[in-house]
Design an enzyme around this catalytic site. Sequence first.
Site, PDB file in Angstrom:
ATOM      1  N   TYR A 271      -4.346  -2.278  -9.835  1.00 41.98           N
ATOM      2  CA  TYR A 271      -4.145  -2.189  -8.449  1.00 41.98           C
ATOM      3  C   TYR A 271      -3.150  -3.321  -7.843  1.00 41.98           C
ATOM      4  O   TYR A 271      -2.030  -3.134  -7.152  1.00 41.98           O
ATOM      5  CB  TYR A 271      -5.387  -2.372  -7.783  1.00 41.98           C
TER       6      TYR A 271
ATOM      7  N   VAL B 169       1.406  -3.717   3.958  1.00 36.80           N
ATOM      8  CA  VAL B 169       1.356  -4.877   4.607  1.00 36.80           C
ATOM      9  C   VAL B 169       2.493  -5.997   4.154  1.00 36.80           C
ATOM     10  O   VAL B 169       2.644  -6.840   4.525  1.00 36.80           O
ATOM     11  CB  VAL B 169      -0.240  -5.697   4.305  1.00 36.80           C
TER      12      VAL B 169
ATOM     13  N   TYR C 253      -4.394   3.565   8.248  1.00 41.13           N
ATOM     14  CA  TYR C 253      -5.644   2.975   8.298  1.00 41.13           C
ATOM     15  C   TYR C 253      -6.219   3.286   9.834  1.00 41.13           C
ATOM     16  O   TYR C 253      -6.129   4.466   9.988  1.00 41.13           O
ATOM     17  CB  TYR C 253      -5.395   1.649   8.303  1.00 41.13           C
TER      18      TYR C 253
ATOM     19  N   LYS D 185       0.227   3.580  -3.115  1.00 42.46           N
ATOM     20  CA  LYS D 185      -0.879   4.247  -3.102  1.00 42.46           C
ATOM     21  C   LYS D 185      -0.441   5.876  -3.215  1.00 42.46           C
ATOM     22  O   LYS D 185      -0.941   6.404  -3.748  1.00 42.46           O
ATOM     23  CB  LYS D 185      -1.864   4.066  -2.026  1.00 42.46           C
TER      24      LYS D 185
ATOM     25  N   SER E 168       0.788  -1.067   0.003  1.00 45.33           N
ATOM     26  CA  SER E 168       0.008   0.042  -0.029  1.00 45.33           C
ATOM     27  C   SER E 168       0.871   1.374   0.008  1.00 45.33           C
ATOM     28  O   SER E 168       0.354   2.404  -0.085  1.00 45.33           O
ATOM     29  CB  SER E 168      -0.919   0.072   1.344  1.00 45.33           C
TER      30      SER E 168
END
Length: 318
Positions: free
Chosen positions: A193, A262, A244, A69, A66
């Site tokens: 993605y 992760v 998050y 992103k 992630s």
Amino acid sequence: MSRFQATLDAVAAAMARETERGAPASYIPELAGVDPSRFGVAVAPVDAARPPAAAGDADVRFSIQSVCKVFMLTLALERAGDALWRRVGREPSGDPFNSIVQLEHERGVPRNPFINAGAIVVADVLLADRTPEAAILDVLTLVRRLCGDEGVGCDARVAASEARTGMRNRALANFMAAEGNLRHPVEQVLQVYFHCCAIAMSCRQLAAAGRYLAAAGRTGGCDPVITPQRARRINALMLTCGHYDASGEFAFSVGIPGKSGVGGGILGVVPGVASLAVWSPGLNAKGNSLIGSKAMAMLAARTGWSVFGPLDDPAPGR
């Protein structure tokens, strides 16, 4: 020797003594077997003439997951501008990164671009007038330019592993498609993605790639990547949403903009000073690197880099 080297060596030594290291992400088979004893750290000063300082396993490549992103959002803002915010929000979610709950209440509009649903919408934006392969290459081209290494690529095994097991991401994408917030076929969006998440980089490369966010949108203080305003906004989102439902805790204990993945990596940004990267594959209960988070807190304390002021040094034995 870099003025950061002694600090990085001390952080690496302290993290090597930690016995509780978390567990790698088991739901992505290719990540499950990564050695949790690994730890790397690197700091890239804003001045590109000064190479990143590093310690530990800083040259071992890992799946950034992630953290990608941040780079996807950078491209999407250049492509779509502020119209992006009609499709993705800017608020912390307070829920796990792969939660579908808020999508149901908010008609398919994700809370922010750093949860999975938000990044899937960003991938859809990047697909406009492109094939999935071209959209993936766009992200890779940006990352290679930022870190100065044309050898950076996607780990095909990790991408395939995510495609086989990513049913929750398919659920998120299909729900948003049903609400009209995806413009391209779900499998094409997910192809972009998954491959972006499978980009493999080292801490040294990742710290160098994040330098533009510490330098008001420029690499090395001169080559423009994005506007200073957009760099500031990405940093703000990293601080409030980058971890998050543990983003508040990271702001409290570390106090710098950061984005976790992760795969165990964390990219941090100290505006006007440096970008930094840590990696340790064992995760905590929130899906963030356990040792990486401790290392970031120690770095922030010893350098005084927290944007909120001085922190206590969390090093063991102090």
